[in-house]
Scaffold this active site. Structure first.
Site, PDB file in Angstrom:
ATOM      1  CG  HIS A 484      -1.948   1.056   1.303  1.00 47.59           C
ATOM      2  ND1 HIS A 484      -3.381   1.076   0.538  1.00 47.59           N
ATOM      3  CD2 HIS A 484      -1.940   2.694   2.331  1.00 47.59           C
ATOM      4  CE1 HIS A 484      -3.384   2.268   0.821  1.00 47.59           C
ATOM      5  NE2 HIS A 484      -2.580   2.933   1.682  1.00 47.59           N
ATOM      6  CD  GLU A 485       1.932   3.583   3.797  1.00 51.52           C
ATOM      7  OE1 GLU A 485       1.496   4.314   2.955  1.00 51.52           O
ATOM      8  OE2 GLU A 485       1.015   3.354   4.270  1.00 51.52           O
ATOM      9  CG  HIS A 488       0.341   6.005  -0.627  1.00 50.64           C
ATOM     10  ND1 HIS A 488      -0.746   6.737  -1.079  1.00 50.64           N
ATOM     11  CD2 HIS A 488       0.045   5.519   0.186  1.00 50.64           C
ATOM     12  CE1 HIS A 488      -1.328   6.433  -0.438  1.00 50.64           C
ATOM     13  NE2 HIS A 488      -1.309   5.569   0.897  1.00 50.64           N
ATOM     14  CD  GLU A 507      -4.216   7.087   1.563  1.00 47.09           C
ATOM     15  OE1 GLU A 507      -4.342   6.003   1.487  1.00 47.09           O
ATOM     16  OE2 GLU A 507      -3.664   7.716   2.179  1.00 47.09           O
TER      17      GLU A 507
END
Length: 806
Positions: A484-485, A488, A507
């Site tokens: 997930h990170e 980004h 997000e």
């Protein structure tokens, strides 16, 4: 005339007048003092004249002043002193002349410079000379507005960049005279030429920025501060074009400042880190917070020996000893980014070294280039962003599946990081590269932050913060959060939202992509991928359903400003809708609803075509700011047949982005019912059937049990032992704690207490459940845990919990 901003209490004001003056580069020179819990030093800002002034200046110099003619109101201001500066020397790799810095004692405060004495501050009112005194100054001085909060600003001055040795190349065509007006124009022209240097001269540009930041001052500037801003003016200067384009600010942070957290790590050692709070970095340094203010930066940070300084920077800094017991760390960034993405962490962490077998795993990772050969044609196109040394144009970077990475943690968590985290990073990086192509950033540091960190992770340029909660209890939660990170880097950092109210652009995409990355990192078969992603979708639908049922409708809208999204005031100031609402930080609507929108589009278009469109979007918009319609239009233009089925940008915005609640996702309700029915049949056939379950399956099982009426202590004990719930990841343990609270299972209260202490990123709403039962023991437990954690708890989390308890 533009109205002075009067934001609602729940909206975050972005005060900087970026339309008139735009920061292009920051130079920070800071000292970190753990005894006083203060970061003190100097920041130098280099400006260009903003777009609004360039548009209106042709109509005359009056065109740029907008609402700032109204700025003569009195305000309670911060005390202004003149500190003893501590400018660091240039980097050892840079050859700059040293500049004598005039050092004044605090007692030499001069009233004529607009600085407030302690006597004036005690009354809570600033004197007329610190505002737009009509009699003495008129009301037509240009006012530079910066975002600033919880800072003590001590002194502001103009910098004489023309005094820098070797700066002549920027002023060859200029003819110097004794005219002060021409000197001012010359200084601004030098800054203009410096910020406009081509990308291939970035090293030279950084060197000049360093030298200019240490040039002598040439006059103090008038300033005043209020709750959200720092306002600066120069007497007699009426336009942004004539305002100094290089200024130096002396300032101190405050221990209670909301942009950083002073705390201790899991080993009991002091540390400080940026928290990504609703107010971003304005309590760390005066800056321009609106996303349009894309800038580069460099920073020298000094701390006591034994402390490690990590920062969002392209280089892996090596400390330089300045004097006994003091080390200096230097970082820089050449890709323009919003000031909110600047990240710093200072602590006694240790690097988790890669074992030989980990290095072997990395070298043997099987990766493939993005599937569409057309991707390479996109690389050959000219980038759409402002010029900077872009990795998407670098042939070596385009082939780099795994960028260099490091892991840092307190010593007590080193072993767990060696066992789990450090082995996952290369696989997750490679999976991300296989999906989206070129990594936007050249390196990655991963830091395990203290237990009071308010979320499971936070991504910034070149650095990811991870909660300790994700590295305990197996690799599943760690891998998914890491993915997930990492996502980004593309969505949220390389591509930013033009309006911060559209959080789903960051997000929602990261939530959708974490599934793709994690499946590829695990090298699952097609069937396994489908099963894993269907289960994840069901869990997310249940979470979204619950959140929608228990939250205000206005917080469920992904585009709360609707047709006004992306619009700015004449000055460039704006607000982030609901940006200061404490409970919003713990909501996941923008994650989950955004995820379901992207999943809906992927299913409508086809996964292969959809991922190809994502890669194209990345190549077209990296380094830029976008609105929702930018993505939707490009997607539907790529797949024109979808428009025939009634899928339009307008319908998507109306149904998904501008409306509260959940669009019709009946499939997940039906799937939910089917799974429950099949589960009931199985339980009837077999009295007791236990099998090893995957973490997401365990979460779903516990959620179904939570929906039941009662479970006796014996069943709960058996459940915990069978699935070893205390050893599972934080998602599973959270549901276990909910079961303990619901059924008042006293033997499990220790698990709840431990969770609230060690998993603060996830435990906020457990406090509410402890209070809801109106059970004396549970309420005592809630108060006990809060009392122990409150001092170091995240500010927003503490506010939400306090409202539950008191």
């Amino acid at each position: 005339m533009e109205t002075q901003l009067e934001p609602m209490k729940d909206d975050l004001p972005l005060m900087a007048n970026t339309s008139y003056m735009l920061v292009k580069h920051y130079v920070l020179d800071l000292d970190v003092d753990f005894r006083s819990k203060v970061i003190e030093g100097i920041i130098v800002l280099f400006f260009e004249t903003g777009s609004q002034y360039r548009k209106t200046s042709s109509t005359g110099k009056e065109g740029c002043r907008s609402q700032f003619d109204e700025a003569c109101k009195r305000r309670a201001s911060e005390p202004c002193h003149i500190p003893v500066p501590n400018l660091s020397a240039c980097s050892s790799k840079m050859e700059c002349n040293d500049f004598a810095v005039c050092r004044k004692h605090e007692e030499d405060i001069s009233d004529k410079n607009g600085n407030h004495s302690n006597e004036e501050q005690a009354s809570g009112m600033s004197s007329s000379k610190d505002c737009c005194d009509i009699e003495n100054h008129g009301n037509k001085d240009f006012l530079l507005v910066l975002d600033c909060c919880d800072l003590s600003v001590l002194k502001v001055e103009e910098i004489d960049v023309a005094a820098v040795a070797g700066i002549e190349e920027f002023v060859r065509s200029a003819k110097l005279t004794d005219s002060s007006k021409e000197l001012e124009n010359l200084r601004n022209q030098i800054v203009h030429e410096l910020v406009a240097l081509p990308a291939d001269r970035w090293k030279e540009q950084l060197r000049y920025f360093t030298c200019c930041s240490q040039a002598p001052g040439c006059g103090e500037l008038l300033f005043t501060t209020d709750t959200w801003s720092l306002e600066i003016r120069k007497s007699g200067i009426q336009t942004p074009a004539d305002f100094p384009h290089a200024i130096r600010i002396w300032y101190k942070t405050k221990p209670e400042g909301r942009s950083v957290t002073w705390t201790t790590d899991q080993s009991g050692r002091p540390c400080v880190y940026t928290v990504g709070s609703p107010i971003n970095n304005r309590a760390l340094f005066p800056c321009q917070e609106p996303p349009v203010a894309l800038s580069t930066w460099q920073a020298s940070v000094r701390a006591a020996a034994g402390f490690l300084v990590l920062m969002s920077g392209e280089n892996s800094a090596e400390p330089v000893q300045l004097r006994e017991g003091i080390l200096s760390w230097y970082y820089y960034v050449t890709m323009p980014m919003p000031a909110s993405t600047f990240t710093i962490a200072v602590g006694c962490w240790q690097e988790v070294k890669q074992q030989s077998f980990t290095a072997a795993i990395q070298s043997n990772i099987e990766f493939s280039l993005p599937s569409s050969q057309a991707d390479f044609r996109w690389h050959e196109e000219i980038c759409g962003h402002v010029e900077y040394p872009c990795r998407f144009q670098d042939s070596a970077a385009r082939l780099q599946a795994v960028i260099p990475y490091r892991v840092f943690a307190p010593w007590c968590l080193m072993e767990r990081c060696e066992e789990c985290l450090i082995q996952l990073i290369p696989r997750c990086l490679s999976a991300a590269y296989t999906t989206l192509g070129t990594h936007p950033f050249s390196r990655l540091d991963v830091l395990i932050v203290p237990s009071n960190f308010s979320s499971l992770g936070m991504a910034s340029p070149h650095i990811i913060f991870l909660s300790q909660s994700v590295i305990l209890g197996g690799s599943h939660l760690c891998g998914t959060r890491l993915c997930h990170e990492i996502a980004h880097a593309w969505f949220g950092l390389a591509i930013g939202a033009h309006d911060w109210t559209e959080e789903w652009i960051s997000e929602g995409f990261a939530t959708f992509l974490e599934d793709t990355f994690w499946a590829r990192a695990q090298q699952l078969s097609h069937g396994e991928v489908k099963g894993q992603q269907e289960l994840k979708a069901l869990l997310r639908w249940r979470r979204l359903r619950d959140e929608v049922q228990n939250s205000e409708e206005e917080l469920q809208v992904l585009r709360p400003k609707k047709e006004s999204t992306g619009e700015l005031s004449e000055s460039g100031a704006s607000v982030v809708k609901h940006g200061l609402k404490a409970e919003k930080i713990f909501m996941q609507v923008h994650y989950l609803k955004g995820y379901f929108l992207l999943r809906f589009l992927a299913r409508a278009i086809g996964e292969a075509s959809y991922l190809a469109s994502l890669r194209k979007f990345v190549h077209k918009f990296h380094g830029r700011l976008v609105l929702s319609q930018d993505f939707l239009r490009m997607l539907l233009e790529d797949i024109p047949e979808q428009q025939k089925s009634g899928l339009t940008v307008e319908s998507i915005i109306q149904n998904w982005l501008d409306t509260p609640g959940i669009p019709k996702v009946t499939k997940w309700m039906q799937a939910n019912q089917r799974i429950r029915k099949s589960g009931k049949k199985k339980r009837k056939q077999d009295e007791v059937v236990f099998q090893k379950l995957l973490p997401d399956q365990l979460v779903l099982l516990l959620e179904y049990l939570l929906e039941g009426k009662t479970l006796c202590p014996r069943v709960l004990q058996c459940l915990e032992k069978t699935y070893q719930l205390r050893e599972q990841d934080a998602e599973v343990r959270h549901r276990w704690c909910e079961l303990v609270v619901k059924h008042k299972y006293v033997s499990g209260y220790g698990d709840v207490e431990k969770f609230l202490r060690e998993d603060q990123a996830m435990g906020v709403y457990l406090y509410g459940e402890l209070m809801l039962n109106e059970d004396v023991k549970q309420q005592e437990l809630a108060h006990k845990c809060f009392a122990a954690a409150r001092e170091h708890m995240d500010t927003s989390a503490a506010k939400v919990v306090a409202e539950m308890l008191f």
